[in-house]
Design an enzyme around this catalytic site. Structure first.
Site, PDB file in Angstrom:
ATOM      1  N   TRP A   1       0.815  -1.222   0.000  1.00 53.68           N
ATOM      2  CA  TRP A   1       0.000   0.000   0.000  1.00 53.68           C
ATOM      3  C   TRP A   1       0.847   1.269   0.000  1.00 53.68           C
ATOM      4  O   TRP A   1       0.312   2.358   0.125  1.00 53.68           O
ATOM      5  CB  TRP A   1      -0.911   0.001   1.230  1.00 53.68           C
ATOM      6  CG  TRP A   1      -1.733  -1.238   1.342  1.00 53.68           C
ATOM      7  CD1 TRP A   1      -2.975  -1.453   0.811  1.00 53.68           C
ATOM      8  CD2 TRP A   1      -1.368  -2.457   2.000  1.00 53.68           C
ATOM      9  NE1 TRP A   1      -3.406  -2.716   1.107  1.00 53.68           N
ATOM     10  CE2 TRP A   1      -2.448  -3.362   1.838  1.00 53.68           C
ATOM     11  CE3 TRP A   1      -0.249  -2.887   2.725  1.00 53.68           C
ATOM     12  CZ2 TRP A   1      -2.428  -4.650   2.357  1.00 53.68           C
ATOM     13  CZ3 TRP A   1      -0.218  -4.175   3.237  1.00 53.68           C
ATOM     14  CH2 TRP A   1      -1.296  -5.044   3.057  1.00 53.68           C
ATOM     15  N   ASP A   2       2.170   1.146  -0.111  1.00 49.80           N
ATOM     16  CA  ASP A   2       3.066   2.307  -0.051  1.00 49.80           C
ATOM     17  C   ASP A   2       2.939   3.022   1.293  1.00 49.80           C
ATOM     18  O   ASP A   2       2.964   4.241   1.372  1.00 49.80           O
ATOM     19  CB  ASP A   2       2.762   3.266  -1.207  1.00 49.80           C
ATOM     20  CG  ASP A   2       3.855   4.313  -1.380  1.00 49.80           C
ATOM     21  OD1 ASP A   2       4.975   4.091  -0.899  1.00 49.80           O
ATOM     22  OD2 ASP A   2       3.582   5.371  -1.976  1.00 49.80           O
ATOM     23  N   MET A   3       2.801   2.250   2.356  1.00 55.15           N
ATOM     24  CA  MET A   3       2.664   2.828   3.701  1.00 55.15           C
ATOM     25  C   MET A   3       4.024   2.912   4.392  1.00 55.15           C
ATOM     26  O   MET A   3       4.183   2.490   5.547  1.00 55.15           O
ATOM     27  CB  MET A   3       1.688   1.987   4.534  1.00 55.15           C
ATOM     28  CG  MET A   3       0.268   2.058   4.042  1.00 55.15           C
ATOM     29  SD  MET A   3      -0.392   3.730   4.202  1.00 55.15           S
ATOM     30  CE  MET A   3      -1.921   3.584   3.304  1.00 55.15           C
TER      31      MET A   3
END
Length: 834
Positions: free
Chosen positions: A501-503
């Site tokens: 999630w590109d977190m």
């Protein structure tokens, strides 16, 4: 006769409008019902169609039916969103206005069919209008989104220092010191007088967006104040020194990066690093980081191996020729060493003042390795990391972290997260593992403990991880503590397992001594895009605030998998609940209906819903609750201040054989190729057809946490839509922000960052807004504050230069604010040098 004819025409037109509006709602409402959504729009649409025919037939029943529509809408609205004003407006405002139109004499007097007594009664609609008005008034004075509170007086009255050892009036590193606290001890500016702040001077960099620059170009710099000067960099990596009292340019260094390369995804410089050998000589020697140029301690060979065109041998170094240095990153993947006194290259560093970061890389395409953040300065080691292009391919430069001798630029060690146990510099002809997890943000350092704390990003591509390095998996989206002297791993804490999630950890970690019942504990505080804040003992990596593992949604795309659990910190700004259809917003019922349809079409199982071919709703979104702006801490009062954001994103995977996805988009949004995986991905915010967020506001806050109790003490909507709405009306909805806050010894918080062009001051104790000033461009940067060496005057300085990917106005203004001078000479406003 003519008047009667015109009235009849109005009745016909009104009826036709009702029929058209009803048809739109009925069709869209039927679509929504087929997706399992609300029946309201279908019912109201059909009712409007009937009402339109009644109006055309001049039937009195039209008023009764419309009164039922108004009353039903009011009841349905309250049941869905209670008395939330900004949620009520798109549900009720259009129908309220149409109700007022119906009771106007030129309409109501023509409605005679079915009224044998000729009384022309409009009271049903008036009653419904009054009920709607009452609901609206109650909603206007009801606030579900503000947490009103105050920092305890015991905190506010606390005395002490920040523990950095930096003189109170200086700002010598990105976060003021290597601790990354963003706390300015100066107390001249207070809640009582901050309203008197005035512009003291403005400097124009004269560096503007060019025709070949990427979409995501931004002026995110935080200035440094050291050596009697201010130091800044521009988006094109030009380094400028200024007089702190006047803003006059003292020198300028232009590395002349290649501006024609269209492969840059970012064109950003968040700041430079400052090193003064004399400051270490005056202080007690560092205990854990005293490596100087000792190859035996670091595992480095006797001969230098890092230079791009031949390094200067260590025994030939004469650091006294450049005792105060600026280390500046460039988009061409270099670090330049500049004499802080005069702006000349320090030619005894690296290769004539430059070290090249493509050394040891198997992928060397220009623009794919880009150090957008300043390196970390320690007594003997310069620690460097860099961003890579997100979501382009699986063959990108390595995310290796490297330690260089701070005197000579000789490579001492390298830590590659895909090969974490081998830290000795590579032999000639060897390469780092391509595409390993990287760190694109700002690291923090504790030289007493001998550790650097690195916020890690993801192994790109972000949204599909079926072929990631197993060795590097535990370092994705983690806080990594490395030994300054050797680069060896001391500990790691992962905030997201198998991140899809590109977190990543975008903000600089904050280091401080935390007051606990057991005494002071040295901690690292890590804010994250996913909204959780992790408080970790920085000595050993053990959690101070619990973060138990909890189950999360499963069902990743073909060839990939989802981690079964994720660590959820007890200190968090994550949304209180998952999004619902009723949370979908819009400026009117039709916009809102489309947002509801979009919502129901997406896969959404709550936080950590995996990306999918169906299209997944990602909330919190890729934009992040806390991005690179991170949080600020007041280590004396033990208070944390941040600007959480809440914007949902859509992540939709496309099989590679169904779509033509090419790289070089110049942005992290839109269609991303992810070459080397089975999918491309389309990333974008969840927006209505009119381009506004589909989820209801607020979208942005300013908030504070009492770190003694780990409880939120206040949280307020932040910013207006004046610069983003079709009409320039300063509606205080609370807008997203990109950047961050600083705290001060005077108890004042400063922040710009919001999508409206304002610089604001807040009371640290309550969060109340105390002051704001209009900016000439977007303020997507972190401010800083310092005290003049000459006059003792406290300044607050901000870059108002805009942000390309956010669409804020671009500019080149560095602006300093101060209280009116008292007994000192007021510096004249300065512009850039001709």
């Amino acid at each position: 006769m003519a008047k009667t004819s015109r009235s009849g025409a109005w009745l016909w037109v009104t009826g036709l409008v009702f029929i058209v509006l009803g048809l739109v709602l009925a069709v869209g409402g039927g679509w929504l019902v087929s997706l399992g959504g609300s029946w309201y729009y279908l019912i109201i649409g059909l009712a409007l169609i009937v009402d339109g025919y009644l109006l055309i037939g001049a039937r009195r029943a039209a008023l009764w039916l419309y009164a039922l529509i108004l009353l039903g809408t009011a009841i349905w609205s309250v049941l869905e969103v209670r008395f939330d004003w900004w949620q009520l407006v798109p549900r009720m405002a259009v129908w309220f206005v149409l109700g007022l139109w119906l009771v106007m004499p030129w309409i109501s007097r023509r409605l005679v069919v079915g009224d044998p007594h000729g009384q022309r009664r409009t009271w049903p609609v008036w009653l419904a209008l009054v009920v709607s008005l009452v609901v609206g008034v109650v909603g206007y004075f009801t606030d579900y989104h503000t947490l009103a509170g105050s920092v305890p007086e015991a905190n506010m009255a606390a005395l002490g220092t920040d523990g950095s050892g930096v003189p109170p009036g200086e700002w010598v590193a990105y976060g003021r010191s290597g601790l990354g606290q963003r706390y300015a001890p100066a107390a001249q500016i207070t809640p009582a007088n901050v309203g008197q702040l005035k512009e003291a001077w403005t400097f124009h960099t004269r560096d503007f967006r060019g025709p070949t620059d990427p979409f995501e170009i931004a002026n995110e710099v935080t200035p440094l104040k050291a050596n009697g000067k201010l130091y800044i960099c521009t988006a094109h990596n030009i380094v400028i020194a200024l007089d702190p009292d006047t803003g006059k340019e003292l020198w300028r260094f232009d590395p002349k990066i290649n501006r024609d390369a269209k492969t840059y995804q970012h064109m950003i410089c968040r700041g430079v690093a400052y090193y003064d050998s004399g400051s270490y000589a005056a202080a007690a020697p560092a205990t854990a980081a005293s490596v100087a140029t000792k190859p035996a301690a670091s595992g480095a060979p006797d001969k230098p191996v890092m230079a791009t065109r031949g390094a200067v041998p260590a025994d030939a170094i004469h650091f006294d020729s450049c005792p105060r240095r600026i280390f500046a990153p460039t988009a061409d993947a270099t670090i330049v060493s500049i004499n802080a006194d005069n702006g000349q290259l320090c030619t005894d560093f690296g290769d004539k003042g430059v070290i090249g970061l493509y050394q040891g890389m198997s992928m060397t395409q220009r623009g794919f390795l880009n150090p957008t953040s300043p390196p970390v300065v320690t007594q003997h080691v310069l620690i460097v990391s860099a961003a890579v292009t997100d979501n382009d391919s699986t063959h990108e430069p390595s995310g290796v972290i490297r330690g260089y001798d701070i005197d000579s630029g000789r490579l001492l060690w390298n830590w590659d997260s895909a090969n974490p146990d081998e830290t000795a510099p590579l032999a000639p002809g060897q390469f780092y593992k391509h595409n390993s997890p990287n760190s694109w943000s700002v690291s923090s350092v504790d030289e007493k403990l001998g550790m650097v704390y690195i916020p890690m990003g993801n192994q790109t591509p972000d949204m599909w991880g079926g072929n990631r390095y197993p060795e590097g998996e535990k370092f994705n989206s983690s806080i990594v503590a490395l030994d300054i002297a050797t680069g060896k791993l001391r500990w790691v804490f992962q905030t997201v397992h198998h991140d899809l999630w590109d977190m990543d950890v975008g903000g600089q970690p904050n280091l401080m001594d935390l007051d606990t019942p057991q005494g002071k504990v040295p901690v690292v505080i890590a804010s994250t895009k996913r909204a959780d804040i992790y408080v970790i003992d920085r000595r050993d990596g053990k959690l101070v605030v619990p973060a138990p593992e909890q189950p999360v949604p499963q069902g990743a795309a073909e060839g990939d998998y989802s981690a079964p659990t994720q660590p959820f910190s007890a200190l968090s700004f994550k949304p209180e609940r998952r999004l619902r259809e009723s949370d979908m917003w819009g400026t009117n019922p039709f916009d809102q209906l489309m947002c509801r349809i979009l919502f129901k079409q997406l896969r959404y199982d709550g936080i950590f819903t995996p990306p999918s071919e169906q299209g997944s709703l990602i909330y919190p979104g890729n934009y992040g609750v806390f991005d690179w702006g991170g949080v600020a801490v007041d280590p004396v009062r033990q208070v944390l201040v941040g600007n959480p954001n809440y914007v949902a994103f859509v992540s939709r995977l496309h099989r590679r054989d169904t779509i033509d996805a090419k790289g070089g988009t110049g942005s992290e949004q839109g269609l991303q190729p992810m070459t080397g995986t089975p999918f491309a991905v389309d990333l974008h915010p969840l927006l209505s057809p009119l381009g506004i967020p589909c989820q209801a506001p607020p979208w942005g806050y300013v908030a504070a946490v009492d770190l003694k109790t780990m409880q939120k003490v206040w949280m307020h909507r932040n910013g207006t839509v004046i610069d983003n709405a079709p009409l320039p009306i300063p509606l205080p909805l609370g807008v997203p922000s990109l950047g961050g806050a600083i705290t001060t010894g005077g108890g004042v918080v400063f922040m710009s960052a919001t999508l409206d062009y304002y610089f604001r001051a807040y009371d640290l104790r309550t969060g109340n807004k105390l002051w704001e000033v209009r900016l000439p461009a977007g303020g997507q940067a972190i401010p800083m504050s310092y005290v003049s060496d000459k006059t003792g005057r406290q300044y607050v300085v901000l870059m108002a230069g805009g942000h390309g990917s956010l669409g804020t106005k671009m500019g080149d203004s560095l602006i300093a604010y101060a209280l009116p001078s008292s007994g000192t000479t007021q510096p004249a406003p300065a512009q850039s040098a001709p």
